[in-house]
Write an enzyme that holds these catalytic residues in place. Structure first.
Site, mmCIF file in Angstrom:
data_model
loop_
_atom_site.group_PDB
_atom_site.id
_atom_site.type_symbol
_atom_site.label_atom_id
_atom_site.label_comp_id
_atom_site.label_asym_id
_atom_site.label_seq_id
_atom_site.Cartn_x
_atom_site.Cartn_y
_atom_site.Cartn_z
ATOM 1 N N HIS A 114 64.694 -0.756 -15.446
ATOM 2 C CA HIS A 114 65.222 0.310 -14.745
ATOM 3 C C HIS A 114 65.025 0.371 -13.058
ATOM 4 O O HIS A 114 63.991 -0.462 -12.669
ATOM 5 C CB HIS A 114 64.484 1.572 -15.068
ATOM 6 C CG HIS A 114 64.449 2.152 -16.439
ATOM 7 N ND1 HIS A 114 65.630 1.621 -17.270
ATOM 8 C CD2 HIS A 114 63.865 2.852 -17.167
ATOM 9 C CE1 HIS A 114 65.718 2.180 -18.431
ATOM 10 N NE2 HIS A 114 64.709 3.281 -18.280
ATOM 11 N N VAL A 154 61.204 -2.120 -28.413
ATOM 12 C CA VAL A 154 60.012 -2.032 -27.869
ATOM 13 C C VAL A 154 58.810 -2.843 -28.935
ATOM 14 O O VAL A 154 57.876 -3.482 -28.392
ATOM 15 C CB VAL A 154 59.375 -0.662 -27.591
ATOM 16 C CG1 VAL A 154 57.911 -0.628 -27.361
ATOM 17 C CG2 VAL A 154 60.338 -0.090 -26.663
ATOM 18 N N CYS A 165 59.536 5.853 -19.809
ATOM 19 C CA CYS A 165 59.484 4.684 -18.891
ATOM 20 C C CYS A 165 59.595 4.936 -17.458
ATOM 21 O O CYS A 165 59.408 4.159 -16.427
ATOM 22 C CB CYS A 165 60.682 3.683 -19.441
ATOM 23 S SG CYS A 165 62.032 4.708 -19.856
ATOM 24 N N SER A 174 68.126 -0.738 -22.566
ATOM 25 C CA SER A 174 66.825 -0.887 -23.590
ATOM 26 C C SER A 174 66.282 0.297 -23.737
ATOM 27 O O SER A 174 65.713 0.526 -25.010
ATOM 28 C CB SER A 174 65.925 -1.973 -22.771
ATOM 29 O OG SER A 174 65.517 -1.516 -21.421
ATOM 30 N N GLY A 175 66.137 1.292 -22.874
ATOM 31 C CA GLY A 175 65.696 2.723 -22.938
ATOM 32 C C GLY A 175 66.202 3.469 -24.123
ATOM 33 O O GLY A 175 65.577 4.216 -24.650
HETATM 34 P P1 A2P Z 1 64.200 -0.715 -38.336
HETATM 35 O O1 A2P Z 1 64.581 -1.803 -37.568
HETATM 36 O O2 A2P Z 1 63.708 -1.025 -39.733
HETATM 37 O O3 A2P Z 1 65.559 0.384 -38.326
HETATM 38 P P2 A2P Z 1 64.744 0.839 -31.410
HETATM 39 O O4 A2P Z 1 64.075 1.652 -30.621
HETATM 40 O O5 A2P Z 1 64.981 -0.687 -30.784
HETATM 41 O O6 A2P Z 1 65.969 1.548 -31.945
HETATM 42 O O7 A2P Z 1 63.671 0.477 -32.656
HETATM 43 C C1 A2P Z 1 63.383 1.644 -33.403
HETATM 44 C C2 A2P Z 1 62.256 1.168 -34.453
HETATM 45 O O8 A2P Z 1 61.609 2.166 -35.085
HETATM 46 C C3 A2P Z 1 62.847 -0.011 -35.445
HETATM 47 O O9 A2P Z 1 61.651 -1.070 -35.455
HETATM 48 C C4 A2P Z 1 63.050 0.763 -36.673
HETATM 49 O O10 A2P Z 1 62.931 0.085 -37.759
HETATM 50 C C5 A2P Z 1 61.764 1.781 -36.553
HETATM 51 N N1 A2P Z 1 62.183 2.894 -37.419
HETATM 52 C C6 A2P Z 1 63.222 3.939 -37.316
HETATM 53 N N2 A2P Z 1 63.162 4.741 -37.974
HETATM 54 C C7 A2P Z 1 62.060 4.533 -38.726
HETATM 55 C C8 A2P Z 1 61.445 5.254 -40.138
HETATM 56 N N3 A2P Z 1 61.887 6.463 -40.469
HETATM 57 N N4 A2P Z 1 60.210 4.761 -40.391
HETATM 58 C C9 A2P Z 1 59.650 3.801 -39.734
HETATM 59 N N5 A2P Z 1 60.185 2.935 -38.692
HETATM 60 C C10 A2P Z 1 61.390 3.497 -38.285
#
Ligand code: A2P
Length: 342
Positions: free
Chosen positions: A242, A14, A128, A158-159
C-alpha cells in the site's frame, strides 16, 4: 516450554506470510498447527523444512494451543476466537472483529506496545492502512504535537485476499491479449484501472467501510479519540504494498529537516527521500520488507503557517500491514527475551 501455535487461515494471503514470518524471525514455538476451511483440509504446506498438513477448523482445534493467529475473516474470528480463549490460548486477530472492543488492545508494537498488558485473551491487529500510517505518524505526533491528518491511499490487491491478487494477474493477462475478463472478486475492472475501495459505502456520509476503519483505528492506536482524520481509500492495480499520501498538521511550525531527523530515529521507518534522483517510496521497493518507507517530506504549501507537512509512504500490506505486525505482537506476548537477542 515454548508455546504451541495455531494459524487460522493458514492457506490465505496473510496466513502464508504468517508462516514465513514465524520462520524468518525464528519465533520460538513447540508445535505449529495450520487451520483453514474444510476446502483445504489435507493440503500439504511446510514449516522450517518439515511438511505440515492443514486441518479443517473446528471446535476441538484449540486443544493445547497457547497462541492462535486468526486471519480468516471477521465471521470466523467472531465465531472461533472466544473458543480459542476458552481453551486457554491468546488470540492475535487480524480481522476487524475486535478492533474497537475496549477489552482488546489494538496494537502497533512501535507505537503502543504498553497497551498489550491489559489484554484479556484477544489482541487485535489493526487495519493495514492504519498500521502503515501509524508507524511514521506516531513519532512525529510525539515530537511536534498532532492537530490533523489528511490521507489518500493507493491500496494493493492483497488487502482483499489471495483471490483478489489472482484476479489482478488474470485480468491483466486478459487485457494484454485483448480478451474480455469478467470481475469475480472485486466489483470493477482491475487491469489498467483503479477504483474507490470496495468496502461498503455508507449512503448517508459517503464514506466506505475501509475509510471508517482507518479513521477509528488511527485514533485508537494514537490514543487520540478526537483526532481530526480524513481519508480517501482507493484500490490500485498493485499486488501487495500500500502507499499513502498524507498531510499532517502539527501544533507548531515544523521544517522538513526536523521531521526527517525524527523519522530517521523512528523504529520501523526507512527514509527514502532522494529529491535529486526523484526516488521516493514505491510499492515495488516496499514489498518484501518489514519497514515502512517514508519520503517526499516537504512543507504543505496550502498551510502558510508552516505547521503542515506532506509525506508519501509505502509499506508491505501483507507484512507490516498484517502478518509481521501480528508476529511482532506475539513476540511481545511470548518471546520478548528471544526477540531482544535476535
Ligand atoms: P481456505 O483456503 O480453505 O478457503 P484470503 O484472505 O487470502 O482470502 O484467505 C482467507 C483464509 O481464511 C484462507 O486460509 C481460508 O481457507 C480461510 N477461511 C475462510 N473461511 C473460513 C472458514 N469458514 N473457516 C476456516 N477458515 C476459513
Amino acid at each position: 516450554a515454548h508455546p504451541n501455535v495455531a494459524i487460522v487461515g493458514a492457506t490465505g494471503a496473510v496466513g502464508v506470510e504468517l508462516i514465513r514470518c514465524l520462520e524468518e524471525r525464528n519465533f520460538p514455538l513447540s508445535r505449529l498447527k495450520l487451520l483453514a476451511s474444510p476446502r483445504s483440509a489435507g493440503k500439504q504446506m511446510s514449516f522450517r523444512g518439515q511438511p505440515l498438513t492443514v486441518d479443517a477448523l473446528d471446535d476441538a482445534s484449540f486443544d493445547e494451543v497457547d497462541l492462535a493467529f486468526f486471519s480468516a475473516g471477521s465471521g470466523t474470528s467472531k465465531a472461533y476466537a472466544p473458543k480459542a480463549v476458552a481453551a486457554g490460548a491468546v488470540v492475535v486477530d487480524n480481522s476487524s472483529a475486535f478492533r474497537m472492543d475496549p477489552a482488546c488492545p489494538l496494537v502497533v508494537p512501535e507505537v503502543n506496545a504498553d497497551s498489550l498488558a491489559a489484554h484479556r485473551g484477544v489482541v487485535a491487529n489493526p487495519n493495514c492502512v492504519a498500521i502503515i500510517a501509524a508507524v511514521p505518524i506516531a513519532p512525529l505526533a510525539q515530537a511536534f504535537g498532532l492537530k490533523r491528518v489528511q490521507m489518500a491511499t493507493y491500496q494493493a490487491a492483497s488487502g482483499a485476499g489471495a483471490a483478489a491478487m489472482e484476479e489482478l494477474r488474470a485480468s491483466t493477462e486478459a487485457a494484454l491479449r485483448d480478451a474480455s475478463y469478467e470481475p469475480r472478486v472485486l466489483p470493477h475492472p482491475y487491469a489498467f484501472n483503479l477504483f474507490s475501495h470496495n468496502a461498503e459505502v455508507d449512503l448517508e456520509t459517503g464514506y466506505n467501510g475501509e475509510e471508517e476503519k482507518v479513521i477509528a483505528e488511527c485514533r485508537r492506536i494514537l490514543d487520540r479519540p478526537e483526532l481530526p482524520v480524513g481519508v480517501t481509500c482507493i484500490r490500485v492495480p498493485v499486488l501487495r504494498a500500500h502507499a499513502i499520501a498524507m498531510t499532517l498538521e502539527f501544533d507548531r511550525p515544523v521544517s522538513p529537516d526536523e521531521a526527517r531527523a525524527v523519522l530517521a530515529k523512528a523504529p520501523g521507518v526507512r527514509i527514502v527521500d532522494d529529491r535529486a534522483a526523484n526516488h521516493f517510496p514505491m510499492p515495488s521497493e516496499a514489498q518484501g520488507q518489514g519497514d515502512v518507507l517514508v519520503g517526499r517530506i516537504r512543507q504543505d504549501l496550502s498551510d502558510p503557517s508552516g505547521r503542515s507537512l506532506a509525506l508519501f509512504v509505502a509499506g508491505d500490506q501483507l507484512l507490516k500491514g498484517a502478518a509481521l505486525n501480528a508476529v511482532q505482537i506475539a513476540e511481545r506476548l511470548f518471546a520478548q527475551a528471544t526477540a531482544a537477542v535476535a
